[in-house]
Scaffold this active site. Structure first.
Site, PDB file in Angstrom:
ATOM      1  N   LYS A   1     -13.699   2.805  16.053  1.00  0.00           N
ATOM      2  CA  LYS A   1     -12.515   1.953  15.886  1.00  0.00           C
ATOM      3  C   LYS A   1     -11.744   1.837  17.205  1.00  0.00           C
ATOM      4  CE  LYS A   1     -10.727   1.663  11.858  1.00  0.00           C
ATOM      5  NZ  LYS A   1     -10.109   2.048  10.596  1.00  0.00           N
TER       6      LYS A   1
ATOM      7  N   PHE B   1      -3.931   3.754  15.146  1.00  0.00           N
ATOM      8  CA  PHE B   1      -4.095   4.769  14.104  1.00  0.00           C
ATOM      9  C   PHE B   1      -5.256   4.390  13.208  1.00  0.00           C
ATOM     10  CE2 PHE B   1      -0.887   8.131  13.550  1.00  0.00           C
ATOM     11  CZ  PHE B   1      -0.190   7.934  14.717  1.00  0.00           C
TER      12      PHE B   1
ATOM     13  N   ASN C   1       0.846  -1.194   0.000  1.00  0.00           N
ATOM     14  CA  ASN C   1       0.000   0.000   0.000  1.00  0.00           C
ATOM     15  C   ASN C   1       0.879   1.240   0.000  1.00  0.00           C
ATOM     16  OD1 ASN C   1       0.550   0.822   2.833  1.00  0.00           O
ATOM     17  ND2 ASN C   1      -0.368  -1.177   3.239  1.00  0.00           N
TER      18      ASN C   1
HETATM   19  N1  CTP Z   1      -3.712  -2.797  12.513  1.00  0.00           N
HETATM   20  C1  CTP Z   1      -2.979  -3.880  12.971  1.00  0.00           C
HETATM   21  N2  CTP Z   1      -3.073  -5.090  12.348  1.00  0.00           N
HETATM   22  C2  CTP Z   1      -3.885  -5.257  11.282  1.00  0.00           C
HETATM   23  C3  CTP Z   1      -4.639  -4.160  10.804  1.00  0.00           C
HETATM   24  C4  CTP Z   1      -4.536  -2.946  11.449  1.00  0.00           C
HETATM   25  O1  CTP Z   1      -2.226  -3.721  13.934  1.00  0.00           O
HETATM   26  N3  CTP Z   1      -3.938  -6.436  10.710  1.00  0.00           N
HETATM   27  C5  CTP Z   1      -3.647  -1.528  13.212  1.00  0.00           C
HETATM   28  C6  CTP Z   1      -3.033  -0.387  12.434  1.00  0.00           C
HETATM   29  O2  CTP Z   1      -1.627  -0.301  12.629  1.00  0.00           O
HETATM   30  C7  CTP Z   1      -3.779   0.818  12.980  1.00  0.00           C
HETATM   31  C8  CTP Z   1      -5.136   0.274  13.349  1.00  0.00           C
HETATM   32  O3  CTP Z   1      -4.952  -1.111  13.483  1.00  0.00           O
HETATM   33  O4  CTP Z   1      -3.191   1.261  14.189  1.00  0.00           O
HETATM   34  C9  CTP Z   1      -6.229   0.590  12.374  1.00  0.00           C
HETATM   35  O5  CTP Z   1      -6.070  -0.021  11.191  1.00  0.00           O
HETATM   36  P1  CTP Z   1      -7.167   0.090  10.022  1.00  0.00           P
HETATM   37  O6  CTP Z   1      -6.623  -0.637   8.876  1.00  0.00           O
HETATM   38  O7  CTP Z   1      -7.539   1.506   9.815  1.00  0.00           O
HETATM   39  O8  CTP Z   1      -8.413  -0.587  10.676  1.00  0.00           O
HETATM   40  P2  CTP Z   1      -9.209  -1.835  10.276  1.00  0.00           P
HETATM   41  O9  CTP Z   1      -9.373  -2.610  11.505  1.00  0.00           O
HETATM   42  O10 CTP Z   1      -8.563  -2.517   9.120  1.00  0.00           O
HETATM   43  O11 CTP Z   1     -10.591  -1.212   9.855  1.00  0.00           O
HETATM   44  P3  CTP Z   1     -11.168  -0.791   8.414  1.00  0.00           P
HETATM   45  O12 CTP Z   1     -10.255  -1.372   7.381  1.00  0.00           O
HETATM   46  O13 CTP Z   1     -12.507  -1.319   8.443  1.00  0.00           O
HETATM   47  O14 CTP Z   1     -11.124   0.714   8.398  1.00  0.00           O
END
Ligand code: CTP
Length: 399
Positions: A338, A324, A209
């Protein structure tokens, strides 16, 4: 302008690294500091006062008998308004004199008569650095509260390789800037995930990404400046490691998850900044996928990656967790949702999802008291504000 309003005395002593001090003075003034240069006689053999005067924009002093100071007390007056004295380069001999309180020239007298912090950047041949007398002097200076910057290690002017060379001007600038930051996280250990992850499809392809890692790296730097012991688990980025920060490089979300869980012991704060892939290809092809013909296209099947933040936050011995979120709409509502879903006390929301790779950002902090918007600023300023917000919320004793 990290040093805006700061007044520094920069002392040069005899060593070939004096040529780096010309660049250092330029960096310090560019960062907003006023710099008063003082040089020993030996330093003037390596670089001229004219050069240092042109770069600092102030007269350079080399003698304690210099009549340009009205009361003839250069040794007192030059450092009277100083926020710090920085000796770079600091020669073996100068360190020895400093450690023993000798003051037979302007610079050493300035040092002993000071009422401000003293930072020294040793610069010498590796054998001079390793000599028991030098090590004894350095230990004494540290015990006296002097900050020792470096030395670095590598190729030396004498042709040898080892410890003792002066840090590069950019490294010295970072250390001097760090010196002035409040030590809000002294004694704390912080673990940070940063950057994107890379999920392999085959040996040459993968899914990633647009996260640059800049925000995570800025937080690592700000936490280090605040005195924390910082370990970063970083996905693939081209960014240099902030000074004094430890770093483990990983590629995939699973590797990031495993690295984080293996490093949790003794951690006080976990900050999940990484843009972790939610899914990975179910199978990784052993060999490069080939085009069979002009019409066939491959289909990828995905499986879910572990949620690193939620996993850490759910542990009984969880450190203070900061998450985040990058949302493209309804940040206020989605941010708080979240935060609750991930089970973290503090969540940082990015306004918009178009900040990837930029040096500036705009964030909102969500905690149980509500939302707090921080004005748009560069990522390092925001990181410093976030570190202050974390320090303020951190429990005094971990359970
Ligand atoms: N994060 C993590 N491990 C994952 C996905 C996310 O530790 N597998 C952490 C990111 O580092 C960030 C937070 O979770 O601090 C939010 O990630 P985000 O991708 O925005 O949230 P999602 O749970 O994936 O929600 P959505 O995609 O529905 O927005």
């Amino acid at each position: 302008m990290d040093l805006r309003g700061k007044h520094l005395v920069l002392g040069l002593t005899g060593g070939i690294a004096c040529y780096k001090s010309a660049e250092l003075v330029r960096l310090l003034t560019k960062a907003g500091a006023t710099v008063q240069v003082a040089m020993t006689d030996a330093a003037t053999q390596f670089i001229t006062p004219v050069t240092m005067q042109a770069l600092s924009g102030r007269p350079v002093f080399t003698s304690q008998w210099d009549g340009r100071i009205a009361n003839n007390m250069a040794h007192i007056d030059l450092s009277r308004e100083a926020d710090a004295i920085v000796i770079a380069p600091a020669s073996t001999d100068f360190l020895a004199r400093l450690a023993n309180g000798l003051c037979d020239d302007l610079l050493s007298t300035l040092c002993i008569a000071r009422d401000c912090p003293l930072l020294v950047a040793p610069a010498m041949n590796r054998q001079m650095w390793m000599a028991p007398a030098t090590q004894r002097n350095i230990a004494q200076l540290r015990a006296d509260g002097v900050a020792v910057l470096g030395p670095g290690s590598g190729d030396q002017a004498c042709g040898e390789v080892g410890d003792g060379r002066m840090l590069e001007p950019e490294e010295l600038l970072d250390d001097i800037v760090a010196h002035f930051q409040p030590k809000l996280l002294a004694g704390r250990r912080m673990l940070i995930t940063a950057g994107p992850t890379f999920e392999a499809i085959d040996p040459v392809r993968g899914i990633t990404n647009r996260s640059s890692g800049k925000m995570g790296f800025a937080i690592a730097r700000a936490a280090r400046e605040a005195g924390a012991d910082v370990l970063m688990v970083a996905g693939p980025t081209g960014l240099p490691t902030p000074r004094g920060v430890a770093r483990i490089d990983v590629q995939s979300a699973q590797q990031m998850h495993d690295a984080v869980l293996s490093q949790l012991r003794g951690i006080d704060v976990f900050v999940a900044v990484a843009a972790v892939a939610d899914w990975r290809p179910a199978e990784v092809a052993e060999h490069k996928l080939k085009k069979a013909n002009d019409t066939d296209t491959p289909t990828l099947r995905f499986v879910q990656n572990p949620d690193i933040l939620a996993t850490v936050a759910a542990r009984a011995d969880a450190p203070y967790c900061v998450g985040f979120a990058a949302e493209s709409e309804n940040l206020e509502q989605y941010g708080e949702q979240k935060r609750r879903r991930k089970g973290v006390p503090l969540l940082v929301g990015n306004i918009g999802h178009h900040t990837f790779g930029l040096d500036e950002n705009e964030i909102v902090l969500f905690d149980e008291r509500g939302a707090m918007r921080l004005p748009r600023a560069d990522k390092l300023s925001l990181a410093r504000q976030l570190v202050a917000a974390i320090a303020e919320r951190l429990p005094v004793d971990r359970p």
